[in-house]
Design an enzyme around this catalytic site. Structure first.
Site, PDB file in Angstrom:
ATOM      1  N   ASP A   5      81.461  24.747  47.796  1.00  0.00           N
ATOM      2  CA  ASP A   5      80.875  24.827  46.123  1.00  0.00           C
ATOM      3  C   ASP A   5      81.858  24.904  45.485  1.00  0.00           C
ATOM      4  O   ASP A   5      83.005  25.315  46.521  1.00  0.00           O
ATOM      5  CB  ASP A   5      80.996  26.809  46.157  1.00  0.00           C
ATOM      6  CG  ASP A   5      79.756  27.238  45.741  1.00  0.00           C
ATOM      7  OD1 ASP A   5      78.898  28.141  45.811  1.00  0.00           O
ATOM      8  OD2 ASP A   5      80.131  27.398  44.767  1.00  0.00           O
ATOM      9  N   MET A   6      82.017  24.384  44.748  1.00  0.00           N
ATOM     10  CA  MET A   6      83.002  24.351  43.251  1.00  0.00           C
ATOM     11  C   MET A   6      82.787  24.957  42.889  1.00  0.00           C
ATOM     12  O   MET A   6      82.971  26.321  42.360  1.00  0.00           O
ATOM     13  CB  MET A   6      82.176  23.256  42.301  1.00  0.00           C
ATOM     14  CG  MET A   6      81.541  21.955  42.993  1.00  0.00           C
ATOM     15  SD  MET A   6      82.670  21.088  43.309  1.00  0.00           S
ATOM     16  CE  MET A   6      83.754  20.586  41.961  1.00  0.00           C
ATOM     17  N   ASP A  52      76.496  22.694  41.832  1.00  0.00           N
ATOM     18  CA  ASP A  52      77.757  22.809  42.380  1.00  0.00           C
ATOM     19  C   ASP A  52      77.956  23.831  43.990  1.00  0.00           C
ATOM     20  O   ASP A  52      78.966  23.482  44.402  1.00  0.00           O
ATOM     21  CB  ASP A  52      78.906  24.023  41.607  1.00  0.00           C
ATOM     22  CG  ASP A  52      78.467  24.979  42.319  1.00  0.00           C
ATOM     23  OD1 ASP A  52      77.618  25.446  42.921  1.00  0.00           O
ATOM     24  OD2 ASP A  52      79.998  25.812  42.637  1.00  0.00           O
ATOM     25  N   GLU A  53      76.759  23.095  44.734  1.00  0.00           N
ATOM     26  CA  GLU A  53      76.868  23.814  46.166  1.00  0.00           C
ATOM     27  C   GLU A  53      75.771  22.565  47.045  1.00  0.00           C
ATOM     28  O   GLU A  53      75.155  22.055  46.654  1.00  0.00           O
ATOM     29  CB  GLU A  53      76.753  24.998  46.360  1.00  0.00           C
ATOM     30  CG  GLU A  53      75.729  26.012  46.281  1.00  0.00           C
ATOM     31  CD  GLU A  53      75.261  26.881  46.546  1.00  0.00           C
ATOM     32  OE1 GLU A  53      75.468  27.359  47.387  1.00  0.00           O
ATOM     33  OE2 GLU A  53      74.505  28.074  45.412  1.00  0.00           O
TER      34      GLU A  53
HETATM   35  P1  TTP Z   1      78.050  29.547  41.262  1.00  0.00           P
HETATM   36  O1  TTP Z   1      78.705  27.941  41.950  1.00  0.00           O
HETATM   37  O2  TTP Z   1      77.483  30.787  41.385  1.00  0.00           O
HETATM   38  O3  TTP Z   1      79.555  29.772  39.753  1.00  0.00           O
HETATM   39  P2  TTP Z   1      80.667  28.391  39.539  1.00  0.00           P
HETATM   40  O4  TTP Z   1      80.830  27.839  40.331  1.00  0.00           O
HETATM   41  O5  TTP Z   1      80.408  29.413  37.978  1.00  0.00           O
HETATM   42  O6  TTP Z   1      81.803  30.315  40.161  1.00  0.00           O
HETATM   43  P3  TTP Z   1      82.343  30.443  41.520  1.00  0.00           P
HETATM   44  O7  TTP Z   1      83.839  30.084  41.737  1.00  0.00           O
HETATM   45  O8  TTP Z   1      82.352  31.964  41.960  1.00  0.00           O
HETATM   46  O9  TTP Z   1      81.674  29.429  42.340  1.00  0.00           O
HETATM   47  O10 TTP Z   1      77.463  28.361  39.742  1.00  0.00           O
HETATM   48  C1  TTP Z   1      77.689  27.476  39.497  1.00  0.00           C
HETATM   49  C2  TTP Z   1      77.187  26.977  38.128  1.00  0.00           C
HETATM   50  O11 TTP Z   1      75.535  27.593  37.972  1.00  0.00           O
HETATM   51  C3  TTP Z   1      78.260  27.834  37.322  1.00  0.00           C
HETATM   52  O12 TTP Z   1      79.229  27.070  37.463  1.00  0.00           O
HETATM   53  C4  TTP Z   1      77.050  28.217  35.950  1.00  0.00           C
HETATM   54  C5  TTP Z   1      75.656  28.202  36.602  1.00  0.00           C
HETATM   55  N1  TTP Z   1      76.162  29.309  36.575  1.00  0.00           N
HETATM   56  C6  TTP Z   1      74.785  29.699  35.895  1.00  0.00           C
HETATM   57  O13 TTP Z   1      74.346  28.879  34.446  1.00  0.00           O
HETATM   58  N2  TTP Z   1      74.415  31.520  35.503  1.00  0.00           N
HETATM   59  C7  TTP Z   1      74.216  32.102  36.216  1.00  0.00           C
HETATM   60  O14 TTP Z   1      73.664  33.691  36.530  1.00  0.00           O
HETATM   61  C8  TTP Z   1      74.979  31.782  37.832  1.00  0.00           C
HETATM   62  C9  TTP Z   1      75.503  32.703  38.657  1.00  0.00           C
HETATM   63  C10 TTP Z   1      75.649  29.658  37.753  1.00  0.00           C
HETATM   64 MG    MG Z   2      80.314  28.162  42.361  1.00  0.00          MG
END
Ligand code: TTP
Ligand code: MG
Length: 355
Positions: free
Chosen positions: A9-10, A103-104
């Site tokens: 997960d990014m 991103d995962e």
């Molecule tokens: P996530 O992997 O949930 O969050 P993240 O990568 O920003 O942070 P983390 O380090 O905790 O993993 O989500 C991936 C992308 O999806 C995030 O960068 C932006 C988008 N996203 C939204 O647009 N709205 C949301 O509510 C969430 C949770 C994510």
């Molecule tokens: Mg992420």
């Protein structure tokens, strides 16, 4: 044989891409999302998280918590492009990669020669060296635990959860960490004093069956360290991809509803792009103020993946619906997938270069 599963997960994905592309944003609290007070935070850099800012938070609240935050509107095309680069690295390492969002991804590395820890470090290093971004990796013997593990030491963390750590490691976690439990179920559990997985472990399978319905017994298995879901490479085993939202106030004007469909179409494009698939059927869902649900679908003559294509079909479906009542929930999904051919991908890239 025990499986070896990785969840990659990014870190702060959209915000990290912004910091990568714009060096002046590095080390700063960056929020991706509309800066108008009516907007919400898509995500934010870890510098902003220190102030309590998080995804899905209303913008006005984020501004209050972190007045110095720098707002960036976001560039979904760029995020999809980077996402594709990350997944290319993963596809090069392992055959069994299941992309689950922009991103995962899960990887089943059971059959690979190297240890999961070695592979995790290798992935982390390659993505940093070749793209310039950090990610976190969870390692375990099933998908549920691998996902819990990737969240453990974020950002840039690697964590392995072994069988011996179950159930102790899960006991203190809040119930929202259980994949499969939506917001409603979490509230339902909280209402009767169940806040952590430890609290949940005091109950038997029958309780979850009756109290949570369909997902109940699966949730019970997961918190007990059982999850037999396979890592399924193609379209992730999902029959449809989409999103929906309950409106903050009921709307009866088609033009007020269209922006929601446009927003959903963008999200859908990101996922289709990340999975390298296209879809043929577009479905809108409308729930009226009195909770009656309607769906309208259209199956196209060719496969699409661009948000503009999905959006225009969705708008037509809404126009044709002949709305004459107030709507409380609107949703958009696509289904009927096909893996995108390399040729089509090249064509797309050429087109983007040309534009
Ligand atoms: P996530 O992997 O949930 O969050 P993240 O990568 O920003 O942070 P983390 O380090 O905790 O993993 O989500 C991936 C992308 O999806 C995030 O960068 C932006 C988008 N996203 C939204 O647009 N709205 C949301 O509510 C969430 C949770 C994510
Ligand atoms: Mg992420």
């Amino acid at each position: 044989m025990e499986r070896k599963i990785l969840h990659v997960d990014m870190d702060a994905f959209f915000a990290s891409v912004e910091q990568l592309d714009h060096p002046k944003l590095r080390g700063k609290p960056v929020i991706v999302g509309g800066s108008s007070d009516r907007g919400v935070v898509a995500t934010c850099s870890y510098e902003a998280r220190k102030f309590g800012v998080h995804s899905a938070q209303p913008t006005f609240m984020a501004k209050k918590l972190c007045p110095d935050a720098i707002f960036v509107r976001g560039d979904h095309h760029r995020y999809s492009e980077v996402s594709k680069q990350v997944f290319e690295i993963l596809f090069g390492i392992c055959d069994k990669v299941q992309v689950v969002s922009i991103d995962e991804a899960y990887l089943d590395v059971t059959d690979l020669f190297y240890s999961p820890m070695y592979i995790a470090k290798h992935i982390k290093k390659r993505v940093l060296d070749e793209i310039g971004l950090t990610l976190s990796v969870g390692i375990s013997y099933n998908k549920f635990l691998a996902k819990i593990a990737s969240d453990w030491n974020k950002p840039a963390g690697i964590k392995e959860i072994t069988r011996e750590m179950i159930p102790e490691i899960l006991v203190p976690l809040p119930v929202r960490k259980v994949h499969g439990l939506g917001k409603k179920s979490v509230e339902k559990l909280n209402k009767i004093g169940i806040y952590t997985i430890g609290d949940m472990l005091n109950y038997d399978k029958e309780f979850f069956d009756t109290y949570l319905g369909k997902m109940g017994s699966e949730v019970y298995d997961r918190i007990n360290g059982i999850d037999n879901r396979e890592v399924s490479p193609e379209s992730g085993g999902r029959k449809s991809i989409g999103t929906e939202t309950t409106l903050s106030k009921d709307l009866d004007n088609v033009e007020d509803l269209k922006p929601y469909l446009s927003k959903f179409a963008k999200k859908i494009e990101e996922i289709l792009e990340a999975k390298h698939i296209s879809a043929k059927t577009v479905t809108i869902k409308l729930k009226t103020f009195d909770f009656i649900q309607h769906t309208r679908s259209k199956t196209l003559s060719s496969y699409v993946y661009k948000s503009s294509d999905v959006e225009s079909v969705a708008h037509d479906l809404l126009d044709d619906f002949g709305l004459n009542t107030a709507i409380r929930l609107i949703g958009l999904t696509v289904s009927n997938f096909e893996d995108r051919q390399q040729e089509q991908l090249n064509l797309f890239d050429d087109l983007m270069n040309f534009l």
